[in-house]
Motif scaffolding. Structure first.
Motif, mmCIF file in Angstrom:
data_model
loop_
_atom_site.group_PDB
_atom_site.id
_atom_site.type_symbol
_atom_site.label_atom_id
_atom_site.label_comp_id
_atom_site.label_asym_id
_atom_site.label_seq_id
_atom_site.Cartn_x
_atom_site.Cartn_y
_atom_site.Cartn_z
ATOM 1 N N ALA A 80 -31.626 77.475 30.216
ATOM 2 C CA ALA A 80 -32.967 78.056 30.151
ATOM 3 C C ALA A 80 -33.258 78.864 31.410
ATOM 4 C CB ALA A 80 -33.999 76.941 29.977
ATOM 5 N N GLU A 81 -32.752 78.413 32.551
ATOM 6 C CA GLU A 81 -32.979 79.141 33.801
ATOM 7 C C GLU A 81 -32.167 80.439 33.866
ATOM 8 O OE1 GLU A 81 -32.009 76.368 36.833
ATOM 9 O OE2 GLU A 81 -33.765 75.078 36.470
ATOM 10 N N ARG A 83 -31.652 82.612 31.473
ATOM 11 C CA ARG A 83 -32.364 83.682 30.742
ATOM 12 C C ARG A 83 -31.383 84.784 30.311
ATOM 13 N NH1 ARG A 83 -37.813 84.489 34.473
ATOM 14 N NH2 ARG A 83 -38.505 82.303 34.362
ATOM 15 N N SER A 85 -29.547 87.646 28.399
ATOM 16 C CA SER A 85 -29.977 88.790 27.590
ATOM 17 C C SER A 85 -29.010 88.958 26.424
ATOM 18 C CB SER A 85 -30.002 90.079 28.422
ATOM 19 O OG SER A 85 -30.904 89.932 29.506
#
Length: 224
Positions: A80-81, A83, A85
């Protein structure tokens, strides 16, 4: 890798849990047919043995699975950290890893839930069985007490009957002794009707003997 380490343990545990669940079903079927205290105690012993085995399995795997699930949660937080793309035609690292790790985490959770549920079911069945055995034993004790009460009542009635007969017997012997004394007086010249005297004295002697026996019993009851 740390999350996937307990996978071999989980595979072996699946077999043990399935076996324990099938034994639980068998014991429940045996419980339905147990119509005596002895059979219920046999089922209770089997359930207690099964409960100890389940708790042993939980003790073996709980820490390992909890640690693996902690690593899985940590990995989810790290992804989650990141992120990530989305890149066209490229599988994200998150999906690639989670596709392989999530089933393992789900397996750990499922096995822990199955063990916890099985433990509760065994404990609940054992408690119900203990209650059934206790009620059955209480019913047996109640029947034994009723039987003892009936025996005591019969014994008391028999004792009262014997006491009534003893009053008559003692009166008879007292009158016989009185008859010997009256014959002695009559042989010395006293003029009286022996039979009439004994007949008149019999009620008074009977009451006297009954009163003495009553006072003796009353004194014994008071002391007791």
């Amino acid at each position: 890798h740390l999350t996937l380490l307990p996978i071999p343990l989980a595979r072996g545990l699946k077999i043990d849990v399935a076996s324990a669940e099938s034994r639980m079903v068998e014991e429940m079927d045996a419980l339905r047919g147990a119509d005596s205290v002895e059979l219920k105690r046999v089922v209770l012993d089997a359930l207690l043995g099964l409960a100890s085995e389940v708790e042993h399995l939980r003790a073996q795997v709980s820490d390992r699975f909890a640690g693996a699930l902690s690593y899985f949660s940590l990995m989810e937080n790290r992804f989650a950290e990141l992120r990530e793309s989305k890149i066209e035609h490229v599988l994200p690292l998150n999906r690639f890893v989670m596709r392989r790790v999530k089933p393992a985490a789900a397996t750990y959770r499922t096995l822990l839930e199955r063990l916890a549920g099985l433990s509760k079911r065994v404990d609940r069945a054992a408690d119900l069985l203990r209650t059934s055995i206790e009620l059955h034993v209480e019913e047996q004790n109640g029947r034994l007490l009723q039987s003892a009460d009936r025996r005591a009542s019969l014994q008391l009635r028999l004792q009262e009957a014997v006491e009534g007969l003893s009053v008559i017997v003692i009166t008879y012997y007292v009158l016989n002794l009185g008859a010997f004394a009256l014959r002695g007086l009559k042989s010395r010249g006293s003029a009286f009707d022996l039979d009439a005297t004994l007949g008149l004295a019999m009620p008074f002697v009977l009451l006297l003997v009954w009163g003495v026996i009553y006072l003796v019993h009353k004194r014994l009851r008071d002391k007791h």
